[in-house]
Design a protein around this motif. Sequence first.
Motif, PDB file in Angstrom:
ATOM      1  N   LYS A  44       0.764  -1.152  -0.058  1.00  0.00           N
ATOM      2  CA  LYS A  44       0.086  -0.019   0.141  1.00  0.00           C
ATOM      3  C   LYS A  44       1.008   1.145  -0.026  1.00  0.00           C
ATOM      4  O   LYS A  44       1.669   1.428   0.965  1.00  0.00           O
ATOM      5  N   VAL A  45       0.751   2.073  -0.979  1.00  0.00           N
ATOM      6  CA  VAL A  45       1.552   3.317  -1.041  1.00  0.00           C
ATOM      7  C   VAL A  45       0.538   4.387  -0.822  1.00  0.00           C
ATOM      8  O   VAL A  45      -0.333   4.669  -1.512  1.00  0.00           O
ATOM      9  N   ASN A  46       0.893   5.144   0.241  1.00  0.00           N
ATOM     10  CA  ASN A  46      -0.085   6.241   0.810  1.00  0.00           C
ATOM     11  C   ASN A  46      -1.747   5.712   0.584  1.00  0.00           C
ATOM     12  O   ASN A  46      -2.458   6.466   0.263  1.00  0.00           O
ATOM     13  N   GLY A  47      -1.837   4.468   1.164  1.00  0.00           N
ATOM     14  CA  GLY A  47      -3.199   3.911   1.313  1.00  0.00           C
ATOM     15  C   GLY A  47      -3.796   3.321   0.135  1.00  0.00           C
ATOM     16  O   GLY A  47      -4.672   2.726   0.123  1.00  0.00           O
ATOM     17  N   THR A  64      14.962  -2.096  -0.855  1.00  0.00           N
ATOM     18  CA  THR A  64      14.793  -1.449  -2.006  1.00  0.00           C
ATOM     19  C   THR A  64      13.374  -1.553  -3.069  1.00  0.00           C
ATOM     20  O   THR A  64      13.068  -2.923  -2.819  1.00  0.00           O
ATOM     21  N   ILE A  65      12.617  -0.624  -3.188  1.00  0.00           N
ATOM     22  CA  ILE A  65      11.303  -0.993  -3.859  1.00  0.00           C
ATOM     23  C   ILE A  65      11.153  -0.530  -5.236  1.00  0.00           C
ATOM     24  O   ILE A  65      11.709   0.610  -5.615  1.00  0.00           O
ATOM     25  N   ILE A  66      10.740  -1.302  -6.158  1.00  0.00           N
ATOM     26  CA  ILE A  66      10.645  -1.085  -7.604  1.00  0.00           C
ATOM     27  C   ILE A  66       9.267  -1.381  -8.270  1.00  0.00           C
ATOM     28  O   ILE A  66       8.675  -2.350  -7.784  1.00  0.00           O
ATOM     29  N   SER A  67       8.936  -0.357  -8.948  1.00  0.00           N
ATOM     30  CA  SER A  67       7.320  -0.337  -9.352  1.00  0.00           C
ATOM     31  C   SER A  67       7.386  -0.925 -10.733  1.00  0.00           C
ATOM     32  O   SER A  67       8.435  -1.246 -11.463  1.00  0.00           O
ATOM     33  N   LEU A  68       6.391  -1.474 -11.113  1.00  0.00           N
ATOM     34  CA  LEU A  68       6.094  -1.793 -12.459  1.00  0.00           C
ATOM     35  C   LEU A  68       6.211  -0.957 -13.446  1.00  0.00           C
ATOM     36  O   LEU A  68       6.020   0.425 -13.166  1.00  0.00           O
ATOM     37  N   PRO A  69       6.515  -1.289 -14.820  1.00  0.00           N
ATOM     38  CA  PRO A  69       6.527  -0.221 -15.772  1.00  0.00           C
ATOM     39  C   PRO A  69       5.052   0.579 -15.897  1.00  0.00           C
ATOM     40  O   PRO A  69       4.168   0.114 -15.808  1.00  0.00           O
ATOM     41  N   GLY A  70       5.403   1.939 -16.053  1.00  0.00           N
ATOM     42  CA  GLY A  70       3.967   2.880 -16.138  1.00  0.00           C
ATOM     43  C   GLY A  70       3.583   3.011 -14.864  1.00  0.00           C
ATOM     44  O   GLY A  70       2.606   4.148 -14.834  1.00  0.00           O
ATOM     45  N   VAL A  79       4.876   3.518   2.751  1.00  0.00           N
ATOM     46  CA  VAL A  79       4.443   2.077   2.291  1.00  0.00           C
ATOM     47  C   VAL A  79       4.137   1.167   3.457  1.00  0.00           C
ATOM     48  O   VAL A  79       4.782   1.151   4.298  1.00  0.00           O
ATOM     49  N   GLU A  80       2.986   0.650   3.399  1.00  0.00           N
ATOM     50  CA  GLU A  80       2.668  -0.339   4.199  1.00  0.00           C
ATOM     51  C   GLU A  80       2.729  -1.634   3.603  1.00  0.00           C
ATOM     52  O   GLU A  80       2.525  -2.076   2.494  1.00  0.00           O
ATOM     53  N   TRP A  81       3.931  -2.408   4.166  1.00  0.00           N
ATOM     54  CA  TRP A  81       4.292  -3.761   3.820  1.00  0.00           C
ATOM     55  C   TRP A  81       4.496  -4.540   5.108  1.00  0.00           C
ATOM     56  O   TRP A  81       5.237  -4.273   5.825  1.00  0.00           O
ATOM     57  N   MET A  82       4.262  -5.868   4.900  1.00  0.00           N
ATOM     58  CA  MET A  82       4.576  -6.948   5.974  1.00  0.00           C
ATOM     59  C   MET A  82       4.241  -6.427   7.589  1.00  0.00           C
ATOM     60  O   MET A  82       5.004  -6.430   8.509  1.00  0.00           O
ATOM     61  N   GLU A  83       3.006  -5.874   7.501  1.00  0.00           N
ATOM     62  CA  GLU A  83       2.455  -5.300   8.561  1.00  0.00           C
ATOM     63  C   GLU A  83       3.486  -4.212   9.491  1.00  0.00           C
ATOM     64  O   GLU A  83       3.640  -4.179  10.530  1.00  0.00           O
ATOM     65  N   ILE A 119      -4.925  17.411  16.039  1.00  0.00           N
ATOM     66  CA  ILE A 119      -4.130  16.225  16.318  1.00  0.00           C
ATOM     67  C   ILE A 119      -3.351  15.575  15.002  1.00  0.00           C
ATOM     68  O   ILE A 119      -4.338  14.917  14.382  1.00  0.00           O
ATOM     69  N   ILE A 120      -2.123  15.679  14.963  1.00  0.00           N
ATOM     70  CA  ILE A 120      -1.642  14.919  13.673  1.00  0.00           C
ATOM     71  C   ILE A 120      -0.733  13.831  14.220  1.00  0.00           C
ATOM     72  O   ILE A 120      -0.092  13.678  15.318  1.00  0.00           O
ATOM     73  N   GLU A 121      -0.848  12.730  13.580  1.00  0.00           N
ATOM     74  CA  GLU A 121      -0.090  11.588  13.663  1.00  0.00           C
ATOM     75  C   GLU A 121       0.594  11.268  12.368  1.00  0.00           C
ATOM     76  O   GLU A 121       0.158  11.225  11.255  1.00  0.00           O
ATOM     77  N   ARG A 122       1.886  11.007  12.564  1.00  0.00           N
ATOM     78  CA  ARG A 122       2.749  10.572  11.495  1.00  0.00           C
ATOM     79  C   ARG A 122       3.640   9.418  12.093  1.00  0.00           C
ATOM     80  O   ARG A 122       4.375   9.637  13.070  1.00  0.00           O
ATOM     81  N   TRP A 123       3.794   8.295  11.075  1.00  0.00           N
ATOM     82  CA  TRP A 123       4.641   7.348  11.358  1.00  0.00           C
ATOM     83  C   TRP A 123       6.011   8.059  11.016  1.00  0.00           C
ATOM     84  O   TRP A 123       6.123   8.769  10.098  1.00  0.00           O
ATOM     85  N   CYS A 124       7.141   7.695  11.905  1.00  0.00           N
ATOM     86  CA  CYS A 124       8.330   8.406  11.676  1.00  0.00           C
ATOM     87  C   CYS A 124       9.500   7.377  11.827  1.00  0.00           C
ATOM     88  O   CYS A 124       9.394   6.395  12.439  1.00  0.00           O
TER      89      CYS A 124
END
Length: 256
Positions: A44-47, A64-70, A79-83, A119-124
């Motif tokens: 998940k990229v920005n949800g 390292t994260i690589i996108s598909l073409p296009g 990025v949300e990945w592997m919990e 109230i702002i929440e940000r993972w950091c």
Amino acid sequence: MNVWDSYNDRLLAKGESIRDMRYNRASSYINSKLPGSLSYHEVKVNGCRQNAAVINSDNLNEKTIISLPGENLDAGSYVEWMENHWIITEKDANDELYCKCKMLQCNYLLRWIAADRNIIERWCIVDDGTKYLTGETNSSYNENGMSLGDTRIAITLPRDEYTIQLNRSYRFLIDDYASENVLAYRLTKPFKIGGVYNGHGAMSFVLTEVNTEDNDNFKLHIADYYKYFPRECDITQEENKPGESIDEDTGKKVWL
């Protein structure tokens, strides 16, 4: 349509030039072969759900994260990945065929109150800024015999409309959420441009340990919380009759 027109159409379908043909061939190869790779994952990229390749490195909290073409990836994205939550901190500017980025694992949910009282929440990402220091000042005790903390930490946050507002006036409560004694920090070095390119990226801040204050909400880990929101006991006392108050320890009414 004659034979030559049909031949030209077939050539244009593969690309108008040799370079276009090689691009289309490489793009088709990646799209067909990557889903069979063990590095292929749904993230998940920005949800938003997206398929990408996530490649390990020698540093376990760095991938390292690589996108598909296009498809696109931007520095400063979550990025949300592997919990776990990750921040894309770097992006290769050559994204003609695919986007190649570095992402780091987040380890703390930072909370603060913005100028608009939200109230702002940000993972950091929180790093130790005093790895080889004791964490106490040279004059290790004050006049009351209490040790004085001198811990410094560095945090990494994605650039957005709220993090760009952070400056030296901000205080934060940063500690394990299960800890009984929460440490407070003040932002002392708002370095906002080092990892930001074309408005996208991650910003780094250095914070120095300071004293906690009565207005801090230690349960929510929000500094200066009660400057903006009243305590529950204050609301209860306003609802009482004149001359009555609530004992915070017993919860019973007492006469003033």
